[in-house]
Design a protein around this motif. Structure first.
Motif, PDB file in Angstrom:
ATOM      1  N   SER A 180       0.845  -1.189   0.000  1.00  0.00           N
ATOM      2  CA  SER A 180       0.000   0.000   0.000  1.00  0.00           C
ATOM      3  C   SER A 180       0.886   1.248   0.000  1.00  0.00           C
ATOM      4  N   ALA A 181       0.281   2.398  -0.265  1.00  0.00           N
ATOM      5  CA  ALA A 181       1.026   3.656  -0.311  1.00  0.00           C
ATOM      6  C   ALA A 181       1.682   3.937   1.036  1.00  0.00           C
ATOM      7  N   ARG A 182       2.945   4.388   1.001  1.00  0.00           N
ATOM      8  CA  ARG A 182       3.680   4.614   2.251  1.00  0.00           C
ATOM      9  C   ARG A 182       4.992   5.346   2.003  1.00  0.00           C
ATOM     10  N   SER A 183       5.559   5.857   3.071  1.00  0.00           N
ATOM     11  CA  SER A 183       6.920   6.375   3.066  1.00  0.00           C
ATOM     12  C   SER A 183       7.575   5.949   4.372  1.00  0.00           C
ATOM     13  N   GLY A 184       8.879   6.202   4.488  1.00  0.00           N
ATOM     14  CA  GLY A 184       9.591   5.790   5.695  1.00  0.00           C
ATOM     15  C   GLY A 184       9.812   4.298   5.793  1.00  0.00           C
ATOM     16  N   HIS A 185       9.490   3.550   4.731  1.00  0.00           N
ATOM     17  CA  HIS A 185       9.705   2.110   4.708  1.00  0.00           C
ATOM     18  C   HIS A 185      11.184   1.831   4.446  1.00  0.00           C
ATOM     19  N   ARG A 186      11.560   0.553   4.403  1.00  0.00           N
ATOM     20  CA  ARG A 186      12.924   0.166   4.073  1.00  0.00           C
ATOM     21  C   ARG A 186      12.897  -0.932   3.019  1.00  0.00           C
ATOM     22  N   MET A 187      13.944  -0.921   2.158  1.00  0.00           N
ATOM     23  CA  MET A 187      14.002  -1.868   1.057  1.00  0.00           C
ATOM     24  C   MET A 187      15.410  -2.442   0.968  1.00  0.00           C
ATOM     25  N   ALA A 188      15.506  -3.755   0.717  1.00  0.00           N
ATOM     26  CA  ALA A 188      16.795  -4.430   0.595  1.00  0.00           C
ATOM     27  C   ALA A 188      16.745  -5.392  -0.577  1.00  0.00           C
ATOM     28  N   LEU A 189      17.928  -5.762  -1.058  1.00  0.00           N
ATOM     29  CA  LEU A 189      18.046  -6.692  -2.187  1.00  0.00           C
ATOM     30  C   LEU A 189      18.581  -8.030  -1.691  1.00  0.00           C
ATOM     31  N   ILE A 190      17.810  -9.087  -1.928  1.00  0.00           N
ATOM     32  CA  ILE A 190      18.209 -10.448  -1.569  1.00  0.00           C
ATOM     33  C   ILE A 190      17.940 -11.372  -2.751  1.00  0.00           C
ATOM     34  N   LYS A 191      18.983 -11.940  -3.325  1.00  0.00           N
ATOM     35  CA  LYS A 191      18.833 -12.929  -4.411  1.00  0.00           C
ATOM     36  C   LYS A 191      17.839 -12.482  -5.494  1.00  0.00           C
ATOM     37  N   LYS A 192      18.098 -11.364  -6.124  1.00  0.00           N
ATOM     38  CA  LYS A 192      17.251 -10.845  -7.207  1.00  0.00           C
ATOM     39  C   LYS A 192      15.812 -10.602  -6.757  1.00  0.00           C
ATOM     40  N   GLN A 193      15.672 -10.243  -5.481  1.00  0.00           N
ATOM     41  CA  GLN A 193      14.360  -9.903  -4.946  1.00  0.00           C
ATOM     42  C   GLN A 193      14.454  -8.601  -4.146  1.00  0.00           C
ATOM     43  N   LEU A 194      13.522  -7.688  -4.390  1.00  0.00           N
ATOM     44  CA  LEU A 194      13.406  -6.498  -3.568  1.00  0.00           C
ATOM     45  C   LEU A 194      12.482  -6.812  -2.401  1.00  0.00           C
ATOM     46  N   VAL A 195      12.974  -6.625  -1.190  1.00  0.00           N
ATOM     47  CA  VAL A 195      12.188  -6.896   0.015  1.00  0.00           C
ATOM     48  C   VAL A 195      11.846  -5.565   0.673  1.00  0.00           C
ATOM     49  N   ILE A 196      10.568  -5.320   0.891  1.00  0.00           N
ATOM     50  CA  ILE A 196      10.101  -4.060   1.488  1.00  0.00           C
ATOM     51  C   ILE A 196       9.448  -4.350   2.829  1.00  0.00           C
ATOM     52  N   PHE A 197       9.864  -3.570   3.827  1.00  0.00           N
ATOM     53  CA  PHE A 197       9.338  -3.744   5.186  1.00  0.00           C
ATOM     54  C   PHE A 197       8.925  -2.393   5.762  1.00  0.00           C
ATOM     55  N   GLY A 198       7.780  -2.398   6.472  1.00  0.00           N
ATOM     56  CA  GLY A 198       7.369  -1.272   7.300  1.00  0.00           C
ATOM     57  C   GLY A 198       7.003  -0.010   6.552  1.00  0.00           C
ATOM     58  N   GLY A 199       7.122   1.127   7.264  1.00  0.00           N
ATOM     59  CA  GLY A 199       6.742   2.426   6.743  1.00  0.00           C
ATOM     60  C   GLY A 199       5.494   2.969   7.417  1.00  0.00           C
ATOM     61  N   PHE A 200       5.000   4.094   6.919  1.00  0.00           N
ATOM     62  CA  PHE A 200       3.798   4.697   7.507  1.00  0.00           C
ATOM     63  C   PHE A 200       3.024   5.456   6.433  1.00  0.00           C
ATOM     64  N   HIS A 201       1.777   5.756   6.760  1.00  0.00           N
ATOM     65  CA  HIS A 201       0.913   6.571   5.913  1.00  0.00           C
ATOM     66  C   HIS A 201       0.214   7.586   6.799  1.00  0.00           C
ATOM     67  N   ASP A 202       0.279   8.867   6.406  1.00  0.00           N
ATOM     68  CA  ASP A 202      -0.294   9.934   7.220  1.00  0.00           C
ATOM     69  C   ASP A 202      -0.951  10.949   6.284  1.00  0.00           C
ATOM     70  N   ASN A 203      -2.267  11.150   6.456  1.00  0.00           N
ATOM     71  CA  ASN A 203      -2.976  12.129   5.622  1.00  0.00           C
ATOM     72  C   ASN A 203      -3.442  13.336   6.433  1.00  0.00           C
ATOM     73  N   LEU A 204      -2.825  13.552   7.595  1.00  0.00           N
ATOM     74  CA  LEU A 204      -3.113  14.648   8.523  1.00  0.00           C
ATOM     75  C   LEU A 204      -4.388  14.438   9.329  1.00  0.00           C
ATOM     76  N   ARG A 205      -5.251  13.534   8.880  1.00  0.00           N
ATOM     77  CA  ARG A 205      -6.459  13.219   9.652  1.00  0.00           C
ATOM     78  C   ARG A 205      -6.266  11.928  10.427  1.00  0.00           C
ATOM     79  N   ASP A 206      -5.472  11.026   9.863  1.00  0.00           N
ATOM     80  CA  ASP A 206      -5.223   9.744  10.502  1.00  0.00           C
ATOM     81  C   ASP A 206      -3.873   9.227  10.016  1.00  0.00           C
ATOM     82  N   TYR A 207      -3.308   8.292  10.747  1.00  0.00           N
ATOM     83  CA  TYR A 207      -2.028   7.719  10.341  1.00  0.00           C
ATOM     84  C   TYR A 207      -1.985   6.241  10.696  1.00  0.00           C
TER      85      TYR A 207
END
Length: 525
Positions: A180-207
Motif C-alpha cells: 500500500s502507499a507509504r513512506s519511511g519504509h525500508r528496502m533491501a536486495l536479496i537474491k534478485k528480490q526487492l524486500v520491502i518492510f514497514g513504513g507509515f501513511h499519514d494524511n493529517l487526519r489519521d495515520y
C-alpha cells in the motif's frame, strides 16, 4: 416496483458515518485549498507524471552541488565510480519543497551532473532506492511521499520505478499486488528480490504504521505479500534493514507513534532487533520467519532516523540519529547524534568506530640515551611517543555540548567516540567529526564512506544541510571535507515572521534560490 437487488451489500451505520465524515472533511479541505491557492495534490502528482511521460530527450549537465535536503537517497553505482542522488525535501519554516531531481556524482572528477531522462517519477522524499548490476546498472525506486508547499496536503506513493542506465530512461512498473502507499519504509536486495518492510501513511487526519513484508521478484516482475511465522516486530518506520552474509535480513530500531487521546500522540523509539530468516528447505523464496536477536557489544543509546550501509558483507556502519524526549504533550527536546557505530552482522555485536586522526608531526619527541653496553657512543636515537607500550583504553561515550564554527547554533550531541589514554601527551590532533544530524545520505564505494546532507534542530529551528564528507574505512584516520556548508546562508522563517516577509521570500532566501537555479533551470528541449 422493481425487485430489490438481493446481492447488494448493506452498509453498516458506522461505515455510513465514516463516509459522511470523510465527505465533510473533503469539502472543508477544498475550501481551505482554495484559500491557499493550492490545487488538489492528487491532481498535481498526476499532472507532473503526465508531463514527464511526454519528454523524449535526455538532458545531462554539469551543475553545482545539490541544494540542502533531507530524506533523499544516495546510492553507489555497482559498476561505475559514481554516486546517485534522488529526490529529498527542504523546509524553511514556512514552505516545503519536495525534489524530483536526480544527480550523478563522479568520484574521480569530484563533479556533479544533473540527469533529466524521459518518463521520470514525480518528486518524492522518504522513498527507497537500490542499484543492481542488471543491464549495466538499474536503479529501482519504491514509494515515498509528496507534500504541498504549505504541508496542508500529503500524497503517499505506492509506485515502483526503474531507471536503466544503458537506455537512460525511466519505466514505471505496473505490477499488481504491491504494498500500500507509504513512506519511511525500508528496502533491501536479496537474491534478485526487492524486500520491502514497514513504513507509515499519514494524511493529517489519521495515520498508520506498518510491519508487513512484500517481495518483488526482479526476474518475473511479480509482487508477493509474505506471511511470516514467529512474532513480528511492532509496526514502525525509519528503521535499519541490512542483508546478512547468509541471505537473511536484519531489522533494527525505528519509530512509531500512537494516539493516547484526541489530538495527542505519543512517539516510541524502538531499539530491538530481528532477523527475517528463510524457512529451511524452502525453494520458493517466499517462506520466511521472524527470529528475535539478542544484541551484544556496546549499549546503543536509543535513537531513530539514523542511516546505515554495508561496508563489508558482514559489517555495517551507522551514523547519526535522534532521541526525542517529551517535555510535555506538545513539545519535544531532541538529542542529535554524530557518532559512527559498527555492527557485526555475524555476531550482532555493536562497536564504536574510533577515528585515529592524522599524526601530529609537531608532537614532542623524546631522546633515549645509549645503553652502557653500546660502548658509550654519542649516537642519539629519536623515538616517537607512539612507540610507547602504554595502551589506550577502550573508547567511551561522552556527553557534551558543542558550538559550530559558524557560531550560530548550539546543539546537544550524543555519545562521540573519544580515545582515553594514560599518556600525558597525544601524538594525534583533535579528530574532526561531521555535526549531528538525522537521515543523511550514506554510501560506500571502494571502501570509502560518503556522507551527504541531513538535518538537525536547534529549538524550533531546523538546519537542513548540504555538506559532503568522505572517510577511508581502511585507515579510519579522519573525515575529509569534500563540501563545506555555510549555515549562515540558510534563512529560517519562524512563527513570528510577518506576512509581508512571506511575500518576499525570493529576496530573503537568495542564496538558496541561486543554488536551485543552477541545478533546475535546464533547457527541457
Amino acid at each position: 416496483m422493481g425487485k430489490k437487488d438481493k446481492n447488494k451489500k448493506k452498509i453498516s451505520g458506522t461505515v455510513k458515518t465514516a463516509l459522511k465524515t470523510e465527505k465533510k472533511l473533503s469539502a472543508k479541505q477544498k475550501k481551505e485549498l482554495a484559500a491557499l491557492g493550492e490545487d488538489n495534490i492528487e491532481d498535481i502528482v498526476a499532472q507532473i507524471e503526465k508531463e514527464e511521460s511526454r519528454k523524449r530527450h535526455v538532458i545531462e549537465k554539469v551543475v553545482a552541488p545539490p541544494s540542502r535536503r533531507i530524506n533523499f537517497t544516495l546510492t553507489a553505482h555497482p559498476l561505475k565510480d559514481e554516486l546517485i542522488m534522488l529526490g529529498g525535501e527542504f523546509h524553511d519554516g514556512r514552505t516545503t519543497c519536495v525534489y524530483g531531481d536526480m544527480f550523478i556524482y563522479n568520484l574521480n572528477k569530484n563533479e556533479w551532473m544533473i540527469i533529466k531522462a524521459p518518463g521520470a517519477p514525480p518528486p518524492r522524499c522518504g522513498h527507497q532506492a537500490i542499484m543492481t548490476t542488471t543491464n549495466k546498472g538499474e536503479l529501482w525506486v519504491f514509494g515515498g511521499e509528496f507534500s504541498s508547499p504549505s504541508e496542508s496536503q500529503f500524497y503517499h506513493y505506492k509506485d515502483l520505478w526503474v531507471y536503466r542506465y544503458a537506455e537512460k530512461k525511466w519505466e514505471k512498473i505496473l505490477s499488481p499486488g504491491g504494498p500500500s502507499a507509504r513512506s519511511g519504509h525500508r528496502m533491501a536486495l536479496i537474491k534478485k528480490q526487492l524486500v520491502i518492510f514497514g513504513g507509515f501513511h499519514d494524511n493529517l487526519r489519521d495515520y498508520k504504521y506498518y510491519n508487513d513484508v512484500h517481495i518483488f521478484n526482479l526476474d518475473t516482475y511479480v509482487w508477493h505479500k509474505i506471511e511470516l511465522s514467529g512474532i513480528p516486530p511492532l509496526p514502525r518506520s525509519g528503521c535499519i534493514i541490512l542483508p546478512t552474509p547468509e541471505n537473511k535480513l536484519l531489522i533494527y530500531g525505528g519509530y512509531s507513534k500512537e494516539r493516547i487521546k484526541k489530538d495527542v500522540d505519543k512517539g516510541c523509539i524502538h531499539n530491538d532487533m530481528f532477523l527475517m530468516s528463510p524457512e529451511k528447505n524452502d525453494q520458493t523464496g517466499l517462506k520466511w520467519k521472524w527470529v528475535p536477536v539478542k544484541q551484544s557489544g556496546i549499549k546503543m543509546s536509543p535513537r531513530c532516523s539514523s542511516t546505515a550501509t554495508l561496508v563489508q558483507s558482514n559489517m555495517a556502519y551507522l551514523f547519526g540519529g535522534v532521541f526525542d524526549e517529551e517535555d510535555n504533550e506538545e513539545e519535544l527536546h531532541g538529542t542529535f547524534y554524530n557518532d559512527l557505530v559498527a555492527l557485526d552482522l555475524d555476531k550482532f555485536q555493536w562497536y564504536t568506530v574510533t577515528l585515529h586522526g592524522k599524526k601530529d608531526e609537531t608532537a614532542r619527541r623524546r631522546r633515549r640515551k645509549p645503553k652502557e653496553e653500546d660502548g658509550g657512543e654519542n649516537d642519539i636515537e629519536n623515538k616517537d611517543d607512539s612507540s610507547d607500550e602504554t595502551q589506550e583504553s577502550p573508547s567511551v561515550p561522552m556527553e557534551s555540548t558543542i558550538t559550530d564554527s559558524d557560531g550560530i547554533f548550539t546543539v546537544t550531541i550524543g555519545p562521540t567516540p573519544i580515545s582515553i589514554s594514560d599518556k600525558k601527551e597525544s601524538i594525534h590532533k583533535n579528530v574532526f567529526v561531521p555535526c549531528p544530524r538525522i537521515n543523511p545520505g550514506l554510501a560506500i564505494k571502494h571502501s570509502i564512506l560518503y556522507l551527504y546532507g541531513g538535518m538537525f534542530e536547534d529549538g524550533d529551528r531546523q538546519y537542513t544541510l548540504s555538506d559532503f564528507y568522505s572517510l577511508d574505512c581502511h585507515k579510519l584516520d579522519e573525515w575529509r571535507t569534500i563540501l563545506k556548508d555555510d549555515l549562515s546562508s540558510q534563512t529560517w522563517y519562524d512563527s513570528s515572521d510577518s506576512s509581508s516577509n512571506s511575500e518576499h521570500s525570493d529576496d530573503s532566501d537568495e542564496d538558496e534560490d541561486n543554488s536551485e537555479n543552477e541545478q533546475m533551470d535546464v533547457d527541457e528541449n
